[in-house]
Design a protein around this motif. Sequence first.
Motif, PDB file in Angstrom:
ATOM      1  N   SER A 183       0.834  -1.207   0.000  1.00  0.00           N
ATOM      2  CA  SER A 183       0.000   0.000   0.000  1.00  0.00           C
ATOM      3  C   SER A 183       0.867   1.255   0.000  1.00  0.00           C
ATOM      4  CB  SER A 183      -0.914   0.012   1.230  1.00  0.00           C
ATOM      5  OG  SER A 183      -1.821  -1.054   1.212  1.00  0.00           O
ATOM      6  N   SER A 184       1.904   1.272   0.825  1.00  0.00           N
ATOM      7  CA  SER A 184       2.796   2.432   0.910  1.00  0.00           C
ATOM      8  C   SER A 184       3.538   2.644  -0.405  1.00  0.00           C
ATOM      9  CB  SER A 184       3.806   2.239   2.048  1.00  0.00           C
ATOM     10  OG  SER A 184       3.151   2.160   3.291  1.00  0.00           O
ATOM     11  N   SER A 187       1.044   4.039  -3.031  1.00  0.00           N
ATOM     12  CA  SER A 187       0.640   5.412  -2.715  1.00  0.00           C
ATOM     13  C   SER A 187       1.770   6.397  -2.999  1.00  0.00           C
ATOM     14  CB  SER A 187       0.225   5.507  -1.240  1.00  0.00           C
ATOM     15  OG  SER A 187      -0.928   4.746  -1.003  1.00  0.00           O
ATOM     16  N   GLU A 188       2.972   6.050  -2.572  1.00  0.00           N
ATOM     17  CA  GLU A 188       4.117   6.936  -2.765  1.00  0.00           C
ATOM     18  C   GLU A 188       4.463   7.105  -4.243  1.00  0.00           C
ATOM     19  OE1 GLU A 188       8.880   6.888  -1.721  1.00  0.00           O
ATOM     20  OE2 GLU A 188       7.479   6.115  -0.229  1.00  0.00           O
ATOM     21  N   SER A 191      -0.013   7.698  -6.373  1.00  0.00           N
ATOM     22  CA  SER A 191      -1.255   8.375  -5.997  1.00  0.00           C
ATOM     23  C   SER A 191      -1.324   9.827  -6.469  1.00  0.00           C
ATOM     24  CB  SER A 191      -1.463   8.303  -4.482  1.00  0.00           C
ATOM     25  OG  SER A 191      -0.430   8.970  -3.788  1.00  0.00           O
ATOM     26  N   LYS A 192      -0.209  10.560  -6.411  1.00  0.00           N
ATOM     27  CA  LYS A 192      -0.233  11.975  -6.783  1.00  0.00           C
ATOM     28  C   LYS A 192      -0.412  12.206  -8.277  1.00  0.00           C
ATOM     29  CE  LYS A 192       2.426  13.717  -2.851  1.00  0.00           C
ATOM     30  NZ  LYS A 192       3.630  14.453  -2.404  1.00  0.00           N
ATOM     31  N   LYS A 218      -7.224   1.596  -0.271  1.00  0.00           N
ATOM     32  CA  LYS A 218      -6.305   2.538   0.372  1.00  0.00           C
ATOM     33  C   LYS A 218      -5.596   3.396  -0.668  1.00  0.00           C
ATOM     34  CE  LYS A 218      -5.344  -0.084   4.609  1.00  0.00           C
ATOM     35  NZ  LYS A 218      -4.296  -0.792   5.391  1.00  0.00           N
ATOM     36  N   PHE A 219      -5.244   2.794  -1.785  1.00  0.00           N
ATOM     37  CA  PHE A 219      -4.581   3.537  -2.856  1.00  0.00           C
ATOM     38  C   PHE A 219      -5.512   4.598  -3.434  1.00  0.00           C
ATOM     39  CE2 PHE A 219      -3.689   3.880  -7.472  1.00  0.00           C
ATOM     40  CZ  PHE A 219      -2.464   4.526  -7.383  1.00  0.00           C
ATOM     41  N   ALA A 222      -5.905   7.511  -1.039  1.00  0.00           N
ATOM     42  CA  ALA A 222      -4.730   8.388  -1.045  1.00  0.00           C
ATOM     43  C   ALA A 222      -4.762   9.358  -2.220  1.00  0.00           C
ATOM     44  CB  ALA A 222      -3.453   7.549  -1.096  1.00  0.00           C
ATOM     45  N   HIS A 223      -5.444   8.971  -3.293  1.00  0.00           N
ATOM     46  CA  HIS A 223      -5.524   9.815  -4.487  1.00  0.00           C
ATOM     47  C   HIS A 223      -6.667  10.824  -4.420  1.00  0.00           C
ATOM     48  CE1 HIS A 223      -5.748  11.035  -8.683  1.00  0.00           C
ATOM     49  NE2 HIS A 223      -6.941  10.482  -8.816  1.00  0.00           N
TER      50      HIS A 223
END
Length: 345
Positions: A183-184, A187-188, A191-192, A218-219, A222-223
């Motif tokens: 997940s981390s 996302s890192e 996601s952005k 979760k992803f 984060a977005h």
Amino acid sequence: AISVMNFNIREAVVSTQSTGAPVPMNFGRESLGSPVHDTLVLKLRDDKELCASPFVLSCNSPVIAYLTVDLMQTSIDVDDFSEDAVKCFIDAAYSGTLELLTKDNFRDLNKMVHVFDVKWMMEGCRDFFGEIVEGLTGSVETIDVTSYVIDEALYVQKTRKDDGFINLVIDKINEVFDEEETSSLLSEKYSKRMGMLEAYELDFIYIITCTNSVIISKFIVAHLPNLREGLDANTKYLLERMNENNDSSAFTESVDDMFQRLLEVEGLTAEDMKMIILLQQKRFNSLKDHHTGVTNALINNYAEKINIILGLHCSIPCRHSWDHCCRKYLDELKKLKETVISSKN
């Protein structure tokens, strides 16, 4: 001694290719730069040039053999590749090793050896990449390396339609990364800029999660702060892929939280909200596949409530009423889930 006038480079190339020898072999790096031997000009970017022996390169590459022998070219354009990759290619052809191969020139060299059909260098690139992947541990220290191998593997998949590299990466990540680390990582890394990702990248995200709805949710969450005008196409795509799952991970607090947060995105359209509740409807319809305690009466009661709520859409003239309808729907879903789980227990 062999007379230069009678020497047939074509026969020499065919011989080395057909017997599997002597390439890769050490022709001698000391020969590089010889004005006598290095008569083939390799034209780089920015009008730069490198010279090499047409014989040495032809022994390694049937493509270069064709260009220099059949077409009698004295120069070849290699401006699709970095200078560092071309130097590595030439050095490997002369030395029989890939000592100059690095993470920085890997992409262009791998592309170059496929263009010029150098089989042993292809194998060397695969081995080099495989060693990097094998070194992944899932720890914070290897996140940058993990990101690197993902990018390179996806590039190979996109440009060469070759799934070998990306499958290697997926297998290793699933082996050494736990749910939180995956997940981390996603996302890192994504996601952005999720709104700009291409379909093959989104498919990778879906596959790398092992279709785990918790990780995908979760992803997506984060977005969501990046959205200002409703749901973008990529968010919708992942939601639809996620909805293909029919596993128990679809019925968790993380997924519930995602659906609640989706309705808080700025600028949602009626179509966005309709999609959200329809996905929820399908999700909960599959509850009976996982909870044997669900009775037909309970499912029928649920379906009746949902149809009533969805039917309101036809007569709702304004966004506020539709938003209220969606939230009421989610409340019903939450109650239903609690009832289903209780009936199972």
